[in-house]
Design a protein around this motif. Structure first.
Motif, PDB file in Angstrom:
ATOM      1  N   ARG A   5       0.636  -1.165   0.130  1.00 46.66           N
ATOM      2  CA  ARG A   5      -0.029   0.014   0.032  1.00 46.66           C
ATOM      3  C   ARG A   5       0.981   1.265  -0.042  1.00 46.66           C
ATOM      4  N   THR A   6       1.914   1.317   0.760  1.00 44.53           N
ATOM      5  CA  THR A   6       2.879   2.227   0.589  1.00 44.53           C
ATOM      6  C   THR A   6       4.160   1.936   0.202  1.00 44.53           C
ATOM      7  N   ILE A   7       4.951   2.496  -0.681  1.00 45.04           N
ATOM      8  CA  ILE A   7       6.227   2.289  -1.153  1.00 45.04           C
ATOM      9  C   ILE A   7       7.073   3.508  -0.958  1.00 45.04           C
ATOM     10  N   ALA A   8       8.096   3.201  -0.189  1.00 48.65           N
ATOM     11  CA  ALA A   8       9.310   4.400   0.101  1.00 48.65           C
ATOM     12  C   ALA A   8      10.288   4.204  -0.734  1.00 48.65           C
ATOM     13  N   ILE A   9      10.653   5.217  -1.344  1.00 46.73           N
ATOM     14  CA  ILE A   9      12.034   5.065  -2.287  1.00 46.73           C
ATOM     15  C   ILE A   9      12.848   6.314  -1.679  1.00 46.73           C
ATOM     16  N   ARG A  26       2.506   5.229 -11.913  1.00 50.98           N
ATOM     17  CA  ARG A  26       1.811   5.061 -13.013  1.00 50.98           C
ATOM     18  C   ARG A  26       1.188   3.567 -13.156  1.00 50.98           C
ATOM     19  N   ALA A  27       2.055   2.612 -13.029  1.00 49.35           N
ATOM     20  CA  ALA A  27       1.683   1.345 -13.258  1.00 49.35           C
ATOM     21  C   ALA A  27       0.743   0.818 -12.115  1.00 49.35           C
ATOM     22  N   LEU A  28       0.852   1.218 -10.830  1.00 49.84           N
ATOM     23  CA  LEU A  28       0.076   0.592  -9.753  1.00 49.84           C
ATOM     24  C   LEU A  28      -1.165   1.755  -9.709  1.00 49.84           C
ATOM     25  N   HIS A  29      -1.490   3.050 -10.241  1.00 45.10           N
ATOM     26  CA  HIS A  29      -2.424   3.865 -10.097  1.00 45.10           C
ATOM     27  C   HIS A  29      -2.376   4.466  -8.937  1.00 45.10           C
ATOM     28  N   TYR A  30      -1.199   4.685  -8.221  1.00 44.85           N
ATOM     29  CA  TYR A  30      -0.958   5.237  -6.867  1.00 44.85           C
ATOM     30  C   TYR A  30      -0.644   6.759  -7.098  1.00 44.85           C
ATOM     31  N   GLY A 127      -2.204   5.793   2.066  1.00 37.18           N
ATOM     32  CA  GLY A 127      -2.219   4.563   1.291  1.00 37.18           C
ATOM     33  C   GLY A 127      -2.137   4.740  -0.071  1.00 37.18           C
ATOM     34  N   ARG A 128      -1.766   3.744  -0.968  1.00 32.00           N
ATOM     35  CA  ARG A 128      -1.737   3.736  -2.455  1.00 32.00           C
ATOM     36  C   ARG A 128      -0.755   4.775  -3.000  1.00 32.00           C
ATOM     37  N   VAL A 129       0.436   4.995  -2.209  1.00 30.57           N
ATOM     38  CA  VAL A 129       1.099   6.196  -2.465  1.00 30.57           C
ATOM     39  C   VAL A 129       2.591   5.674  -2.630  1.00 30.57           C
ATOM     40  N   VAL A 130       3.365   6.142  -3.462  1.00 30.05           N
ATOM     41  CA  VAL A 130       5.036   6.023  -3.858  1.00 30.05           C
ATOM     42  C   VAL A 130       5.489   7.193  -3.269  1.00 30.05           C
ATOM     43  N   MET A 131       6.404   7.211  -2.226  1.00 24.56           N
ATOM     44  CA  MET A 131       6.728   8.552  -1.738  1.00 24.56           C
ATOM     45  C   MET A 131       8.320   8.423  -1.565  1.00 24.56           C
ATOM     46  N   VAL A 132       8.734   9.431  -2.174  1.00 27.66           N
ATOM     47  CA  VAL A 132      10.169   9.572  -2.409  1.00 27.66           C
ATOM     48  C   VAL A 132      10.945  10.494  -1.647  1.00 27.66           C
ATOM     49  N   GLY A 133      12.069  10.359  -1.037  1.00 30.23           N
ATOM     50  CA  GLY A 133      12.897  11.240  -0.313  1.00 30.23           C
ATOM     51  C   GLY A 133      14.111  10.764   0.111  1.00 30.23           C
ATOM     52  N   ARG A 134      14.469  11.026   1.440  1.00 32.23           N
ATOM     53  CA  ARG A 134      15.740  10.592   2.022  1.00 32.23           C
ATOM     54  C   ARG A 134      15.503   9.638   3.283  1.00 32.23           C
ATOM     55  N   ASP A 135      14.467  10.223   3.991  1.00 32.91           N
ATOM     56  CA  ASP A 135      14.156   9.327   5.228  1.00 32.91           C
ATOM     57  C   ASP A 135      12.860   8.866   5.302  1.00 32.91           C
ATOM     58  N   ILE A 136      12.315   8.517   4.180  1.00 33.95           N
ATOM     59  CA  ILE A 136      11.081   7.890   3.885  1.00 33.95           C
ATOM     60  C   ILE A 136      10.822   6.715   4.812  1.00 33.95           C
ATOM     61  N   GLY A 137      11.767   5.852   4.402  1.00 37.01           N
ATOM     62  CA  GLY A 137      11.992   4.403   5.078  1.00 37.01           C
ATOM     63  C   GLY A 137      12.232   4.378   6.522  1.00 37.01           C
ATOM     64  N   PRO A 142       8.197   4.562   8.696  1.00 36.29           N
ATOM     65  CA  PRO A 142       8.906   3.315   9.142  1.00 36.29           C
ATOM     66  C   PRO A 142       8.148   1.907   8.839  1.00 36.29           C
ATOM     67  N   ASP A 143       6.797   2.043   8.636  1.00 35.76           N
ATOM     68  CA  ASP A 143       5.893   0.876   8.266  1.00 35.76           C
ATOM     69  C   ASP A 143       5.490   0.796   6.788  1.00 35.76           C
ATOM     70  N   ALA A 144       6.384   1.415   6.183  1.00 37.46           N
ATOM     71  CA  ALA A 144       6.012   1.267   4.689  1.00 37.46           C
ATOM     72  C   ALA A 144       6.055  -0.130   4.306  1.00 37.46           C
ATOM     73  N   ASP A 145       5.343  -0.632   3.263  1.00 44.21           N
ATOM     74  CA  ASP A 145       5.241  -2.375   2.983  1.00 44.21           C
ATOM     75  C   ASP A 145       6.420  -2.494   1.965  1.00 44.21           C
ATOM     76  N   LEU A 146       6.788  -1.503   1.283  1.00 46.60           N
ATOM     77  CA  LEU A 146       8.106  -1.811   0.487  1.00 46.60           C
ATOM     78  C   LEU A 146       8.978  -0.559   0.432  1.00 46.60           C
ATOM     79  N   LYS A 147      10.171  -0.916   0.921  1.00 49.51           N
ATOM     80  CA  LYS A 147      11.256   0.175   0.962  1.00 49.51           C
ATOM     81  C   LYS A 147      12.348  -0.009  -0.039  1.00 49.51           C
ATOM     82  N   ILE A 148      12.489   0.871  -0.907  1.00 46.83           N
ATOM     83  CA  ILE A 148      13.559   0.751  -1.852  1.00 46.83           C
ATOM     84  C   ILE A 148      14.586   1.839  -1.584  1.00 46.83           C
TER      85      ILE A 148
END
Ligand code: DC
Length: 235
Positions: A5-9, A26-30, A127-137, A142-148
């Motif tokens: 639901r939440t992706i931290a990059i 775009r691919a996930l409609h988030y 939710g349903r968000v791809v969030m970009v930064g330096r300290d998102i994960g 800190p509970d993001a479902d996927l951290k890249i």
């Protein structure tokens, strides 16, 4: 397991985070949310008002009171979102070189970071968000479902920035771009609060030698594999 639901990059400047995040959204409609624009908006407003970016108290007050709006794009000019400050469209103004030069100083002030946490968490927790930064994960979600954590060598990142600027027809020189990136990385990674580093549970991708397609495919594979992983046994 269902789609994250939440992706931290997170990752250093020019590592390809925004490109990856936009494509995933775009691919996930988030929703795609680049949190760097908040620090950029504060920096832009400080320069406009003749305030010193090094003055922590002044920057904290500004971050606490500034009306920053991040909205869906109103124009088809390459922007991913509109950024408005005090009723003005500053989407491109916050990308100016003067802002680049000062934004790491502003982002290092603990008071500024504190002032911007809530708005980021509110958006993230929907939710349903791809969030970009330096300290998102590490700090914001800190509970993001996927951290890249997307990394690349400084030289590779400087080369990408150089080619992008050349394509836009700007007269730039590689050595200055490299030096500016090194300085921003140093400031982002050495600050006392929320320094740039991968979360313990982040998937680290080194993108030297990988193009944007390859990075995107790798992350989509990761999402698919997690989707099809058997449910963990209930103890
Ligand atoms: O990603 P960017 O270049 O727009 O980031 C601008 C600055 O803001 C950069 O110095 C890092 C900082 N930043 C941060 O400290 N935390 C974030 N979540 C996003 C950006």
């Amino acid at each position: 397991m269902s789609k994250p639901r939440t992706i931290a990059i997170d990752g250093p400047a020019a590592s390809g985070k925004s490109t990856l995040a936009r494509r995933l959204a775009r691919a996930l409609h988030y929703l795609y949310f680049d949190t760097g624009v908040l620090y950029r908006a504060v920096t832009w407003a400080a320069l406009q008002r003749g305030l010193s970016p090094a003055d922590e108290d002044a920057m904290t007050r500004l971050a606490e009171t500034l009306d920053i709006q991040v909205r869906p794009p109103s124009q088809d000019d390459g922007r991913s979102n509109d950024v408005w400050v005090d009723g003005r469209d500053v989407t491109w103004a916050v990308r100016a070189p003067e802002v680049d030069a000062w934004v790491s100083v502003v982002a290092a002030h603990p008071g500024v970071r504190r002032a911007l946490v809530d708005v980021q968490r509110r958006i993230g927790r929907q939710g349903r968000v791809v969030m970009v930064g330096r300290d998102i994960g590490t700090v914001i979600l800190p509970d993001a479902d996927l951290k890249i954590y997307l990394d690349a060598s400084t030289e590779e990142r400087a080369r990408r920035r150089y080619h992008e600027a050349r394509q836009r027809g700007e007269a730039v020189d590689y050595a200055s771009i490299l030096a500016a990136l090194q300085e921003r990385d140093r400031l982002d990674a050495s600050r006392a609060v929320a320094p740039l580093r991968p979360a313990a549970d982040a998937v680290v991708i080194h993108s030297d030698g990988l193009d944007a397609d390859a990075v995107f495919r790798r992350v989509m594979d990761l999402i698919r594999r997690r989707n099809s992983a058997p449910a963990e046994p209930v103890p």
